[in-house]
Design an enzyme around this catalytic site. Structure first.
Site, PDB file in Angstrom:
ATOM      1  CD  GLU A   1      -2.448   1.408   2.698  1.00 43.05           C
ATOM      2  OE1 GLU A   1      -2.798   2.552   3.072  1.00 43.05           O
ATOM      3  OE2 GLU A   1      -2.645   0.381   3.378  1.00 43.05           O
TER       4      GLU A   1
ATOM      5  NE  ARG B   1      -0.824   8.486   5.084  1.00 45.54           N
ATOM      6  CZ  ARG B   1      -0.692   7.779   6.200  1.00 45.54           C
ATOM      7  NH1 ARG B   1       0.366   7.974   6.978  1.00 45.54           N
ATOM      8  NH2 ARG B   1      -1.587   6.872   6.541  1.00 45.54           N
TER       9      ARG B   1
ATOM     10  CE  LYS C   1      -6.090   1.946   7.289  1.00 53.16           C
ATOM     11  NZ  LYS C   1      -5.546   2.934   6.334  1.00 53.16           N
TER      12      LYS C   1
END
Length: 217
Positions: free
Chosen positions: A48, A52, A136
């Site tokens: 993943e 950001r 998640k």
């Protein structure tokens, strides 16, 4: 089989590839390919890369195009624009820190499977109503840790989780021992200092340690 169920099966397959999904914050796209090769070689092929940093999408494109065996995902997905950008970059799955009706509507219209984030049982129930059985749990440690997640196993037996947030090599086993956990997400596999210095052997070693965290039984 409806569309959401097909995508949930893809998410489940990804979650079962290894006990840990590396969660990567990458500042230099040039590091993406050797980093991903090290992670795959170490036994953690589902990766993943979070949205950001400005380098994230370029890094995802490079991994998708050049790293054999990598199952590349995009994290910190917040809206339809992020989903579209992730799909165009070659991502195989998307991960969000939470959920919103707008994001879920966008995910229904996207070919990209989504692993949405929850921090409460009510959020998990809301996602279950929309057909999501794989979630998640974020931020895992601040939100209540393995004890809270374990308490959800009986009332929410249909759901399987990937807890992420504050987990380390030392604490991952507490989560992986739970019946409702398939894998964990961890940022410790790609520390900023190793990415900055190009310590790919060190990252591969961290991946091998993580891949050795098999679920009991």
């Amino acid at each position: 089989m409806n569309n959401i169920e097909a995508k949930q099966q893809q998410i489940e397959t990804t979650m079962r590839l290894a006990p840990v999904i590396p969660v990567v914050v990458i500042d230099d796209a040039k590091a993406a390919v050797p980093m991903a090769r090290a992670l795959v070689a170490g036994g953690t092929p589902a990766i993943e890369v979070t949205l950001r940093t400005p380098a994230a999408l370029e890094a995802i494109r490079a991994i998708a195009a050049e790293v054999e065996g990598a199952i590349i995902g995009v994290g910190t997905v917040l809206n339809a624009r992020d989903l579209h950008a992730a799909l165009q970059a070659g991502a195989r799955f998307a991960v969000s820190p939470g959920m919103s009706p707008y994001l879920l509507d966008a995910a229904d219209d996207s070919a990209l499977p989504l692993l949405p984030g929850v921090a409460t049982a009510s959020e998990a129930m809301s996602l279950l109503e929309r057909g999501y059985r794989h979630l998640k749990f974020f931020p895992a440690v601040p939100a209540g840790g393995h004890k809270l997640l374990g308490a959800w196993a009986s009332p929410l037996p249909q759901i399987r989780f990937c807890p992420t947030g504050g987990i380390s090599l030392g604490s991952a086993g507490d989560f992986l021992a739970l019946p409702n956990v398939l894998c964990v997400g961890g940022s410790w596999l790609t520390p900023a200092d190793k990415l900055a210095t190009g310590d790919w052997a060190g990252i591969e070693l961290l991946a091998r340690e993580a891949a050795g965290l098999r679920k009991p039984g």
